[in-house]
Design a protein around this motif. Structure first.
Motif, short mmCIF file in Angstrom:
data_model
loop_
_atom_site.label_atom_id
_atom_site.label_comp_id
_atom_site.label_asym_id
_atom_site.label_seq_id
_atom_site.Cartn_x
_atom_site.Cartn_y
_atom_site.Cartn_z
N VAL A 190 -8.83 3.94 1.16
CA VAL A 190 -9.29 4.70 0.24
C VAL A 190 -9.82 3.75 -1.50
O VAL A 190 -9.36 3.96 -2.26
CB VAL A 190 -8.43 5.75 -0.58
CG1 VAL A 190 -9.44 7.01 -1.21
CG2 VAL A 190 -8.70 6.71 0.75
N GLU A 191 -11.48 3.09 -1.68
CA GLU A 191 -12.04 2.79 -2.62
C GLU A 191 -10.79 1.45 -3.42
O GLU A 191 -10.60 0.89 -2.20
CB GLU A 191 -12.08 3.45 -3.63
CG GLU A 191 -13.31 5.01 -2.58
CD GLU A 191 -13.23 6.27 -3.88
OE1 GLU A 191 -13.23 5.82 -5.42
OE2 GLU A 191 -14.12 6.63 -3.83
N ASP A 220 6.59 1.20 10.20
CA ASP A 220 6.67 2.57 9.53
C ASP A 220 5.06 3.59 10.68
O ASP A 220 4.71 2.27 10.83
CB ASP A 220 5.48 3.46 8.04
CG ASP A 220 6.60 3.19 6.80
OD1 ASP A 220 8.11 2.72 7.04
OD2 ASP A 220 6.97 2.66 5.90
N ILE A 221 5.86 4.50 10.72
CA ILE A 221 4.94 4.97 11.54
C ILE A 221 4.37 6.55 10.98
O ILE A 221 5.28 7.38 10.32
CB ILE A 221 6.38 6.78 12.39
CG1 ILE A 221 6.54 5.94 13.59
CG2 ILE A 221 4.77 7.21 13.75
CD1 ILE A 221 5.69 4.59 14.02
N VAL A 222 3.11 6.46 11.06
CA VAL A 222 2.22 7.41 10.79
C VAL A 222 1.10 8.02 11.00
O VAL A 222 0.52 8.04 12.04
CB VAL A 222 1.48 6.28 9.22
CG1 VAL A 222 2.13 5.25 7.88
CG2 VAL A 222 0.24 5.47 9.99
N CYS A 264 -3.56 5.37 1.09
CA CYS A 264 -4.38 4.55 2.52
C CYS A 264 -4.94 6.09 3.27
O CYS A 264 -3.76 7.52 2.70
CB CYS A 264 -3.73 4.23 3.81
SG CYS A 264 -2.72 2.50 3.53
N ILE A 265 -5.49 6.86 3.81
CA ILE A 265 -5.70 7.90 4.56
C ILE A 265 -4.40 8.19 5.36
O ILE A 265 -4.32 10.21 5.36
CB ILE A 265 -6.87 7.95 5.09
CG1 ILE A 265 -6.84 7.60 6.55
CG2 ILE A 265 -8.03 7.66 4.21
CD1 ILE A 265 -8.13 6.97 7.56
N PHE A 266 -3.54 7.29 5.47
CA PHE A 266 -2.30 8.23 6.38
C PHE A 266 -1.34 8.17 5.38
O PHE A 266 -1.10 8.81 4.51
CB PHE A 266 -1.82 7.23 7.22
CG PHE A 266 -2.66 6.16 7.83
CD1 PHE A 266 -2.93 6.51 8.81
CD2 PHE A 266 -2.86 4.92 7.21
CE1 PHE A 266 -3.95 5.98 10.15
CE2 PHE A 266 -3.64 4.07 8.68
CZ PHE A 266 -4.50 4.32 9.46
N LEU A 315 0.78 -0.88 0.22
CA LEU A 315 -0.03 0.21 0.28
C LEU A 315 0.73 1.24 -0.35
O LEU A 315 1.95 1.04 0.67
CB LEU A 315 -0.67 0.26 1.16
CG LEU A 315 -2.16 -0.81 1.09
CD1 LEU A 315 -2.43 -1.34 2.71
CD2 LEU A 315 -2.49 -1.31 0.08
N LEU A 316 -0.06 2.16 -0.47
CA LEU A 316 0.88 4.06 -0.41
C LEU A 316 -0.09 4.64 0.18
O LEU A 316 -0.67 4.21 1.17
CB LEU A 316 0.26 4.52 -2.00
CG LEU A 316 1.54 3.14 -3.11
CD1 LEU A 316 0.69 4.10 -4.40
CD2 LEU A 316 2.62 3.27 -2.87
N ASP A 317 0.89 5.49 0.74
CA ASP A 317 0.10 6.55 1.55
C ASP A 317 -0.23 7.47 1.33
O ASP A 317 -0.63 7.64 -0.02
CB ASP A 317 1.43 7.26 2.81
CG ASP A 317 2.43 8.37 2.19
OD1 ASP A 317 2.04 8.30 1.41
OD2 ASP A 317 2.97 9.29 2.90
#
Length: 124
Positions: A101-102, A57-59, A107-109, A45-47
């Motif tokens: 997201v969809e 990772d810290i998001v 991600c929303i982070f 996934l991607l931020d």
């Protein structure tokens, strides 16, 4: 199917190495290689701004800060809440896919660091 990628924290030199530059012993079992301290696996996934998300990772999303962790309970990656405006949910781990997201891989982070380069984000 997600891409399998790794990166590794070098404790001696205090640097992060991309997986393409890692070298393992030729005949070492894969389980031994991947259990070394500092190995971080790509989640697939991607931020929200397009950075790859790795385990460790810290998001951040607003005032909430999470660490990306593997969770046996979900048999997937999760987001463990480490800072929040609500004490009630600290330490809770949520499935990471809930924040995608969809049908995108975003991600929303937003990545703000990782457990090795920014331990103060976890320990403060």
């Amino acid at each position: 199917m997600r891409q399998i990628k790794f990166r590794m924290w070098d404790f001696k030199n205090k640097e992060m190495y991309d997986g393409d530059s890692l070298a393992f012993e030729e005949y070492a079992p894969i389980s031994q290689m991947l259990s070394q301290d500092g190995i971080m696996q790509y989640t697939g996934l991607l931020d929200r701004i397009g950075n790859e998300l790795y385990e460790g990772d810290i998001v951040q999303n607003g005032v909430n800060i999470y660490e990306i962790v593997w969770t046996e309970h979900f048999a997937r990656y999760g987001a463990k809440k480490i800072k929040s405006d609500s004490v009630l949910s600290l330490g809770c781990t949520f499935p990471l896919w809930q924040y995608v997201v969809e049908d995108t891989k975003q991600c929303i982070f937003e990545v703000i660091g990782n457990q090795f380069e920014n331990p103060e984000l976890i320990n403060s």
